[in-house]
Scaffold this active site. Structure first.
Site, PDB file in Angstrom:
ATOM      1  N   GLU B  55     -36.577 -55.449 -12.138  1.00 30.49           N
ATOM      2  CA  GLU B  55     -37.199 -55.021 -13.537  1.00 30.49           C
ATOM      3  C   GLU B  55     -38.188 -55.137 -14.458  1.00 30.49           C
ATOM      4  OE1 GLU B  55     -33.855 -58.326 -14.937  1.00 30.49           O
ATOM      5  OE2 GLU B  55     -35.663 -58.706 -16.004  1.00 30.49           O
ATOM      6  N   ASP B  66     -40.029 -63.742 -24.978  1.00 35.85           N
ATOM      7  CA  ASP B  66     -41.107 -64.538 -24.244  1.00 35.85           C
ATOM      8  C   ASP B  66     -42.121 -64.773 -24.384  1.00 35.85           C
ATOM      9  OD1 ASP B  66     -40.025 -62.341 -22.191  1.00 35.85           O
ATOM     10  OD2 ASP B  66     -40.495 -60.941 -23.371  1.00 35.85           O
ATOM     11  N   TYR B 181     -26.608 -60.696 -16.755  1.00 35.70           N
ATOM     12  CA  TYR B 181     -27.816 -61.744 -16.528  1.00 35.70           C
ATOM     13  C   TYR B 181     -28.069 -62.751 -17.691  1.00 35.70           C
ATOM     14  CZ  TYR B 181     -32.620 -62.444 -16.697  1.00 35.70           C
ATOM     15  OH  TYR B 181     -34.323 -63.132 -16.656  1.00 35.70           O
TER      16      TYR B 181
END
Lengths: 409, 276
Positions: B55, B66, B181
């Site tokens: 990735e 994040d 995911y």
């Protein structure tokens, strides 16, 4: 692709947005991580439900009247009207609200919704600290724990508001990521929300963020415009010719404008031009930015060629945001509302004019609106009527103004 | 058109893993972190070190999902001149030598919005990108990038999270391709880890809804965790731990030290042990 739905079509009504997906034309939407999507949908359902419940509106009205002090007056600014020598200038006095700005209209609405949803913890972002203070205030009122995210840079330049929030029992968390300003505080609040999905309600301070926030915050702030309509009809027997309000994210402006969008009058939003639009130090997203996606919605943003967000600059911390509410972007492209900008220097002049002319110390935010009024009122006829939103008082700004004027306190 | 005919590189990768009887290691780095050359050097060496899929983060100034480690990586990359053009160029150079390892571009929508969605899809296909993960494009906003990407042959990998309830799951899975995911925690990257038993339950549940391979990410930092996760799912994603290793190999001025790639690859090799 469906990306040009809004292409300047003139709708039947400018008051019908957003659509069911939260879009105002191509603007708005729900650009959030999957973790937050179910929460956004739950919030939307809860808000729709509350909207159809008269007891929710009754609660809002009760606290608006007895706690905030609404309705705020509509005041004919005699001295400035005479001084400018043109249109009659009315101030909508939202700076007289409890906590000193329009922000509390929204935090009241959202905390009532949070209680209704059974949420037990409140988070909020703040730039200048006005929204943080308004959020901390209603949290104290309803005894809910409150966490305020505030950029490190803003904490340094707005220390009185930081102390106010702490006095009200809120925890103020300094945000050091990015450049430590409002956009970073909003990032950090979103990160908190993602990690505390069960119990936490995020009170966003302006008409931005993922759907339903832009519409919901607008609805809570529309109390401003609804009151103006009643008050001006009483005072003048007719609607005004022009509305003027300053715009950072744009909540005070949406609140004033929305009830009048379908009326035959001019509406002007004033962005913060900082050191000038020909410099890279301004906060004028509409006049100096391009459409993009940030903080859950598509709207005009200050960004570079690579799509990286650029820091905004304004002498007014409350206008210091690189985006703008998506409904404003749509009203801009639909040509329903005119958007202009005013520089730091012009706002500073208007600030002083208002102090000495009207005995009102305005916040630096509405000083931008007043600076534009000063430009256009003289060319209007004496029977013309302008209503300007005096959305905040300037006590918080005296240090900034002193510094800008070179005065040592 | 370089459209994936037959089995795409990504599908082949998961088939090979299945034949080998092991789960895959997915490694995340941010393109251009801490500088273009060091970042490319590391990218080039990841497969040999043990990464089965890569990735590659597209740097963004405001990475809302994040934690501090990946935020800093984005900042370092941007300070060193990272851009969408450079990220795609990095993939092109990688692809010149490696035809096998799938590369997934991961990031936020605005840099793509600015680059132009159609141009992005076209250029990503051209340079040999296999799929994309766009954190802030939920199924509700599929029209402008997801549909064109799928049409062009780019895999659209979606995140499923602990908050994704059963009522919503079919919508999330509908336009997902390549793999799913699973975000193991409600939270941001590089913060906390979920218990293996919780993940096991979630993965078993997901398998009843999809035949796609399942990767698990967020909070996976050690070879032991990789072993645990690849025993449950088809692949384990490690991001913040690797990015933190990069940060540990910077000098006081933030410049890459000579052994950055060596040390980062050594970490990847240790993590890969967990898949064997």
């Amino acid at each position: 692709m469906g990306t040009d739905k809004s292409a300047a079509a003139s709708p039947d009504s400018y008051r019908s947005g957003p659509d069911q997906h939260g879009h105002f034309g191509i603007f708005g939407g729900r650009f959030v991580a999957e973790t937050l999507m179910p929460l956004i949908l739950e919030l939307e359902a809860a808000y729709n439900d509350a909207n159809h419940d008269s007891s929710f509106q009754a609660d809002f009205d009760y606290y608006a009247a007895h706690y905030i002090g609404r309705p705020s007056p509509l005041y004919l600014a005699h001295s400035l009207t005479n001084q400018f020598g043109g249109a009659k200038i009315y101030f909508k006095r939202d700076e007289l609200n409890h906590t000193g700005a329009h922000k509390i209209n929204n935090t009241l609405g959202q905390i009532l919704l949070a209680r209704r949803m059974g949420k037990t913890r409140i988070i909020a972002e703040t730039g200048a600290g006005q929204h943080g203070v308004a959020a901390a205030t209603v949290c104290a009122l309803f005894d809910l724990p409150c966490v305020i995210y505030m950029g490190k840079t803003d904490i340094e330049r707005q220390s009185p508001n930081v102390f106010r929030m702490k006095l009200l029992g809120a925890e103020v968390i300094p945000v050091e990521s990015g450049t430590g300003t409002l956009k970073d505080a909003m990032n950090e609040a979103l990160r908190d929300w993602v990690a505390n999905v069960e119990d936490t309600f995020y009170i966003i301070g302006t008409v931005a963020g993922p759907h339903p926030y832009p519409a919901m915050v607008r609805d809570f702030q529309s109390v401003i415009g609804r009151e103006v309509r009643e008050q001006i009809l009483k005072a003048e027997g007719r609607l005004p010719d022009m509305l003027v309000a300053c715009i950072g994210g744009g909540s005070n402006a949406m609140g004033l404008f929305h009830p009048f969008l379908d009326e035959d009058l001019r509406i002007i939003g004033v962005e913060a031009g900082g050191l000038g639009l020909d410099t890279d130090k301004h906060a004028a997203s509409l006049t100096g930015g391009v459409p993009g996606v940030l903080h859950g919605n598509r709207t005009y943003l200050l960004q570079d060629e690579d799509g990286q967000i650029i820091d905004a600059h304004s002498i007014s911390a409350g206008l210091d945001y690189p985006g703008i509410g998506p409904e404003h972007s749509w009203l801009h492209e639909s040509n329903r509302v005119e958007y202009v900008s005013v520089t730091d220097a012009e706002a500073l002049d208007a600030f002083q004019l208002c102090c000495q002319g009207e005995g009102i110390i305005p916040a630096l935010e509405p000083s931008h609106a007043l600076a534009h009024v000063a430009k256009i009122a003289p060319d209007m006829a004496p029977e013309d009527i302008i209503v300007m939103n005096m959305c905040g008082r300037g006590d918080k700004d005296v240090f900034t103004v002193a510094a800008a004027l070179g005065v040592a306190l | 058109m370089s459209q994936a005919g037959g089995n795409s590189r990504l599908e082949q990768c998961f088939m090979d893993l299945s034949v080998a009887g092991r789960g895959g290691l997915v490694t995340f780095i941010t393109a251009g972190d801490p500088d273009p050359d060091s970042s490319f050097e590391l990218l080039r060496r990841l497969p040999a070190a043990g990464a089965d899929l890569i990735e590659l983060g597209m740097p963004f100034s405001d990475p809302m999902a994040d934690g501090p480690a990946i935020q800093s990586a984005s900042q370092r990359a941007l300070s060193a001149g990272a851009s969408m053009v450079r990220t795609l160029d990095m993939v092109a150079r990688f692809r010149a030598d490696d035809k096998k390892t799938p590369i997934i571009l991961m990031g936020y929508y605005n840099p793509i919005h600015r680059y132009g969605p159609a141009r992005f899809v076209n250029d990503a296909m051209q340079v040999g990108v296999d799929g994309v993960i766009i954190v802030d494009l939920p199924p509700e906003e599929d029209e402008e990038l997801c549909h064109p990407a799928l049409t062009a042959g780019l895999h659209w990998i979606r995140l499923v999270t602990p908050t994704t309830g059963d009522a919503r799951l079919p919508l999330v899975l509908k336009n997902t391709s390549g793999f799913v995911y699973y975000v193991s925690i409600a939270g941001i990257t590089g913060t906390r880890s979920a218990a293996a038993s919780t993940i096991d339950k979630a993965i078993k549940h997901l398998r009843r809804h999809t035949d796609l391979p399942l990767a698990v990410g967020f909070g996976i930092n050690t070879p032991e965790q990789v072993a645990e996760i690849t025993g449950i799912a088809d692949a384990a994603v490690v991001g913040s731990a690797l990015v933190t290793e990069i940060a540990a190999n910077l000098d006081t001025k933030g410049k890459a030290m000579p052994r950055l790639a060596d040390n980062a690859c050594a970490l990847v090799s240790r993590l890969a042990e967990g898949t064997r």
